[in-house]
Each structure stands twice: as C-alpha cells, then as structure tokens.
Design an enzyme around this catalytic site. Sequence first.
Site, PDB file in Angstrom:
ATOM      1  N   ARG A 124       0.965  -1.193  -0.062  1.00  0.00           N
ATOM      2  CA  ARG A 124       0.124   0.070  -0.121  1.00  0.00           C
ATOM      3  C   ARG A 124       0.931   1.330  -0.127  1.00  0.00           C
ATOM      4  O   ARG A 124       0.588   2.304  -0.570  1.00  0.00           O
ATOM      5  CB  ARG A 124      -0.979   0.043   1.219  1.00  0.00           C
ATOM      6  CG  ARG A 124      -1.985   1.255   1.307  1.00  0.00           C
ATOM      7  CD  ARG A 124      -2.911   1.037   2.310  1.00  0.00           C
ATOM      8  NE  ARG A 124      -2.494   0.757   3.658  1.00  0.00           N
ATOM      9  CZ  ARG A 124      -2.272   1.876   4.644  1.00  0.00           C
ATOM     10  NH1 ARG A 124      -2.576   3.239   4.347  1.00  0.00           N
ATOM     11  NH2 ARG A 124      -1.852   1.377   5.828  1.00  0.00           N
ATOM     12  N   SER A 275      14.606   1.373   5.775  1.00  0.00           N
ATOM     13  CA  SER A 275      13.085   1.363   6.578  1.00  0.00           C
ATOM     14  C   SER A 275      12.172  -0.032   6.205  1.00  0.00           C
ATOM     15  O   SER A 275      11.129   0.096   6.662  1.00  0.00           O
ATOM     16  CB  SER A 275      12.339   2.314   5.429  1.00  0.00           C
ATOM     17  OG  SER A 275      12.219   1.987   3.956  1.00  0.00           O
ATOM     18  N   ASP A 458      22.487   8.499   9.098  1.00  0.00           N
ATOM     19  CA  ASP A 458      23.754   7.646   9.129  1.00  0.00           C
ATOM     20  C   ASP A 458      25.266   8.060   9.099  1.00  0.00           C
ATOM     21  O   ASP A 458      26.056   7.554   9.911  1.00  0.00           O
ATOM     22  CB  ASP A 458      23.389   6.672   7.922  1.00  0.00           C
ATOM     23  CG  ASP A 458      23.032   5.321   8.047  1.00  0.00           C
ATOM     24  OD1 ASP A 458      23.198   4.597   8.913  1.00  0.00           O
ATOM     25  OD2 ASP A 458      22.256   4.921   7.450  1.00  0.00           O
ATOM     26  N   ASP A 628      13.990   5.367  11.612  1.00  0.00           N
ATOM     27  CA  ASP A 628      14.394   4.184  10.574  1.00  0.00           C
ATOM     28  C   ASP A 628      15.677   3.716  11.399  1.00  0.00           C
ATOM     29  O   ASP A 628      16.503   4.264  12.452  1.00  0.00           O
ATOM     30  CB  ASP A 628      14.433   4.292   9.342  1.00  0.00           C
ATOM     31  CG  ASP A 628      15.556   5.465   8.818  1.00  0.00           C
ATOM     32  OD1 ASP A 628      16.388   5.893   9.595  1.00  0.00           O
ATOM     33  OD2 ASP A 628      15.498   5.543   7.507  1.00  0.00           O
TER      34      ASP A 628
END
Length: 725
Positions: A124, A275, A458, A628
């Site tokens: 979705r 993610s 990161d 994430d």
Amino acid sequence: MSERIALNNLSIDRALHDLVADEIAPGSGIDAARFWRELSGIAADLGGKNRALLEKRDALQRRIDAWHQAHPGRPDLPAYKDFLTGIGYLLPDSGDFSARTAGVDEEIAVIAGPQLVVPVDNARYALNAANARWASLYDALYGTDVIPETEGCKRTAKYNPVRGARVIRYVRDFLDRAAPLASGSHHYAVKYTLRSGTLIVVMADGSEAELGARECFAGYRGDPQSPSGVLLKHNNLHIEICIGQDNAIARGDLAGIRDVRLESAVTTIMDCEDSVAAVDAADKVRVYRNWAGLMKGDLRASVDRGGETIQRALQPDLEFTAPDGAPLRLRGRSLMFVRHVGAHLYTGAVTLDGEEIPETFLDAMVTTLAAKHDLRGNSAFRNSGVGSVYAVKPKMHGPEEVAAAVELFARVEDALDLERNTLKIGIMDEERRTTVNLKACIRAAAERVAFINTGFLDRTGDEIHTCMEAGPVARKNDIKSTPWLLAYEDWNVDIGLATGLPGRAQIGKGMWAAPDSMAAMLAQKIAHPRAGANTAWVPSPLAATLHALHYHMVDVAARQRALAAAGRARLDDILTLPLLERRLNDIEVARELENNAQSILGYVVRWIDRGIGCSKVPDLSDTELMEDRATLRISSQHIANWLRHGLVNEPQVRTAFEKMAVVVDRQNAADPEYQNMAMAFNGPAFQAALDLVFQGREVANGYTEPVLHARRREAKGGRSPGTRA
C-alpha cells in the site's frame, strides 16, 4: 526449517526459488535456471572481494581507534590528515573530470523536485508513493498545520468553508507567483478559456489577461472554450487548475476551480534497506514480490476505508491537449529507484557451498531481473522512458567499494543480457570515508552515477563511531550545528557540481523527520533547493506536495550555476570532530541519556516485535518523528560513546532503559497487538536495545543490523516479548 532447493552449488529457500521461477523470470527473457547459475558465478567470483573490503573497513577503524587513544581529544588537523593519508583512509585528489552518465530520464536529469523514500515491503505504501507524482494542493493545505486553526479555521472531516477560503487564498497567491498574469491576479479570475491556442483569463470586471510568460501554458482538458483543466508549467514542474461545479469548493469559487494539483513526488526510492525489516527469506520474498509487481504493473493492495474495501493500483498517465491542439501525455507516476542493502549484510536465503552470500548480490540480481519487465515493455505503466534501471547503493566506504558495486552491476548486466550501463547507481554519501573521498567515489562510477545524497543521519552515526576513542561527543542536537556537519552538506553539493552531475544526476538532501509539522517543513526545507540540491527526501505524499512549492520558489538549475562559481566547503571543517566542548551537569547528562534510550526503545520494539522497519515513533514529548535504522544508529552510538568516556555507567544506562520502557509502553497502550517491555525487561526487543548500546563500540561501523536481525529472528521464532528465555 524452510525447504531448500539445491542448484549450481547454491542452496535456495524454496519460496524464493519459486518466486523467481513462477512470477519474476517468465517474460523477462531469462529463465530461472540461468538466473541461479549466473548468481552462483557472481557469488563465487566476487564474494572474496566483498569480504576483503569489509575487513579493510575494520582494519582502518582499528588504526584510527589506536591513533585517538594515543592522541586523545581534538586532534591537530595537519597531523590528523597526515595520519589518515598515510593509512589510505584519505586519498589524494587525482584531478578534475566530469561524469559521463548517458541515458538518464528527465526526472533525474532535468526536473528538480521532491523524492519519496518508502518501504517496498508494504504494498500500500509503495503504491501510494508511486502514485504521488500528482496530488491535490488543496488537500495538502486543508489537512495540515500550514493553515493555522484560528478564527474558525478548524480542520474538520466535513468541509469547513472558512478554512477552505484560507486555502483558496493561499493557492491563488501561489499561482500569482508561479504563473503570474500579464495584468491582474488569479484572485479575481472568473473564467479560464482558450483563444487561438492562448490562455485567456477573464476577470470579474470583464477585463482579460494572458499569462505574463506565455510558455507557462502547457495544455488543457475538455472544451477549449470552457476547459475542465488548465495545465501550467513552471521550473519544469506542472500545475493543473481543475475546474468544474461538482463540489462545494467549486460552487463557491468565482472561476469554478475545484482543486489545484501539483506535480509532486517526481522520483521515489523503493527501499529494501533502512526502512525495511527483512531478516529471512520470507521477508525478502515479500520485498521482491512487491518490487516485481511495480515493474510488471500488476501490484495491488486492498485498503479498508469506512467498511468499504478499496483496491489500490498504479495510476495511468494523464492526458491533455497541448496549446497547438496535439495530444499531450504526462507521466502519472513517480520515477522509481530501488535501494539495495549494504555490502555488510549476508543472507541465508541463498547459500553458496554452505556459506551465506552477500545480500546485496541477491538484491542486485532479483531487482534487476524484475526491472527487465519494464525494460521489455511488459507493463502498461512504464517506469524508465529511456531504458535504465536506477539502483541506490547505501553504506559504501570510499571509491574501492563504489568500484566493487560498479563491477557487480556489470556482472549483473552480463548475466541478464542488458547493455552496459543500463544499471545506474545512486551513491549514498552517508559514511565518513565516502564523504572525504567523494570526488574519487564519483569518478569510480563516472559512467553510471545518477544520484548522490547526503544521508546526515547515518553519516552522524558513522562520525560518532569513527571518532569513538577521541573523547565524548556533543549532545545530539548540538551535533547538528557543529562545523563538520554543515561543511559535509555543502561539500556534497560542491563536489557534485564540480564533477558535472547537473543534467546527468540528482544531488539530493536528507529526510524531513517530523511528518505532522508541515508548517515548519515549509519554513525550513526550502534550504535544500537553495543549497543547490535538485531533490530532497520527504516522508509522505502529502509532504511531497508541500515540498514541491519550494521548487517553484527556487530555480535550482540557476542556483547550481551560481554555486559552481563560489568557493568550496573545507575538508578541514569536515574533519573537525564533534566533541563535547564543556562539562555537562548531572541533569543534562540524565536528560540526554533518557532521550536516547526512549528513542531506541520506541523504534526497536516495533522492529523486533512487529517487523516494522520505519514508522512514526513518539519522542519524549510525544511528538511523532519518522524513525528508521539510521536514527537508531545515532542514538545507540551516542550512548556507547558516553559509556566509553565515563559520562554514564552501565547501571545508569540500564536504569534509564527500564524507566523509558515504561514511557514507551504507555505511548503504545492503545495498540492491541503491543506487548509491554516493562516489569520483565528481558524480551527480545528490550534486550536488543541494550545490545545496541553495550555492543556499540565493537560492532562494525556502529551498524544496527547484526543486533536487530538476531533479535528479530528470535522474536519470530516464537518467544513472546516479556517472557523469560
């Protein structure tokens, strides 16, 4: 134990084997037997090089750790640079060059606009992102805090005409800036009509005006005398004025405008990495099946809305009539990239002679095989119009690793009968060794590079790990304003411009992490196009629509030309370590520790217990932020650094995590599937949070995946969170 298939010295999970054989290979021009034979050869030939590159990372980090132990605190920069050069971490400049990437879609080469990043394991979400190329500006404004809820302007499910009037005023102001009239204003328009291919705007007093720049008129829908849609173009982005008396908004509008739609998410990264929580073959099958569905055009998702089931699918292209009367078709979907996992991850979904293979090898082969359906025209929904496949490679350390990715891509092209350089590479500038050698990294992929990006989250985690032994780092919020981070953001653009990326590749910026704070995003994220970035990440289709406004405010191509003539960011600033400048008091230390602990737990409990790789996670003030693995890397490395240097001790850390577990349990109390961490404090999720911190110094580059994958597998194996092992 899943069933396995033995082929070509490979042992393949049955579900993955069948996915390739039954769903992806048919129609691709490559049969499944050849696919596995070629993968076996790639893994055998390149596997040793991958391990050697990972070992080099570790060896360099050990030498850096030893140097900082011998030279604690902020280093003398000339001596530090000499050391980094001497060990091969910092490479000399090998001269100027320009990227030579050819065959790049205009969404990358020409159009500046927002970029979505979405977990491809959620069908979705993936479809919503792919379809976010066009979206309602009215809806984006009405449903967010961009329009304040004052003076009767409350957001309500039923249309609030007072709020609606504010939205309409806002949009008319936008139209006056993006497509101004030669005289008058869109505010006073009562009719849009065509006369001899020219757009005429009729005002309330009967006067008429053309657009100030005729070339802004791009097309229309319906009857030219009374069009149902007027298409405008500004800064290479389209705007559609939708006209028709079919809703309350249009009936109250002088010109009958019912909506204004913007070209929004020009590109989307379908993410297999940060993610996504994919720890085994079953997870990878879901990831690959959805990507293949996007490439074949047959992906579907069911959505339950108010008791009614709605089927989601890819949107068709949009059809207009050009000003000269010719048919005009515009892409209805975002141009899709795929992001593979990093080279440090290995998968048991496929083994070679009993050993796990690099997961990035599997990603490259399967996602490219799926993309062949797009290249061969098997789908009604074309992704690349020029026959390219765009793959983002994360967490590469320096030009050797970029060169290894280029070699892998060439092997994949040969294996799957693709022309050389069909596979374009996106270079994530999110590791310190890549930043300081970015020019050499781009040179290593000069014929393939289509994207560079600053992944500041990161990148911050890697910065902390790299300087772990130098001393305690600054508080997280303070790191955001330290010299290295500001220079890093500018450096990325400067190097991209100097290596000829404009017109060939995207120069991107990172994510807006507060998806419910759109007013703040509008105020702040304009800094990205102003910095010369022709794309930047957003967390939702709605955010993409609002961020698109920034690319109408800023001509990025002109901005890049101006910046190319300016001075370059300084390497010395990038190498200035973000160390703590003053001694913190006990309250400041406790507050920072608890903030980190709550952030870690709030994210990890969903990752481990539910397999959710990215979601809105409440912070300590209950503000929801997109989290994430990159945000997790920062928080865990930060506590590990303070532990190393004695700002906190192990009992303090455990106490903080137990205290914050109660907070996270409370924040998730409304979720019927949530299982509390507090009281027992020994389930896989809680233990994972502690592992991330207490193993933070030793784990390679501070990456979170080793802990997360092990604990997620434990949770999937049947032990419920909160129970004793």
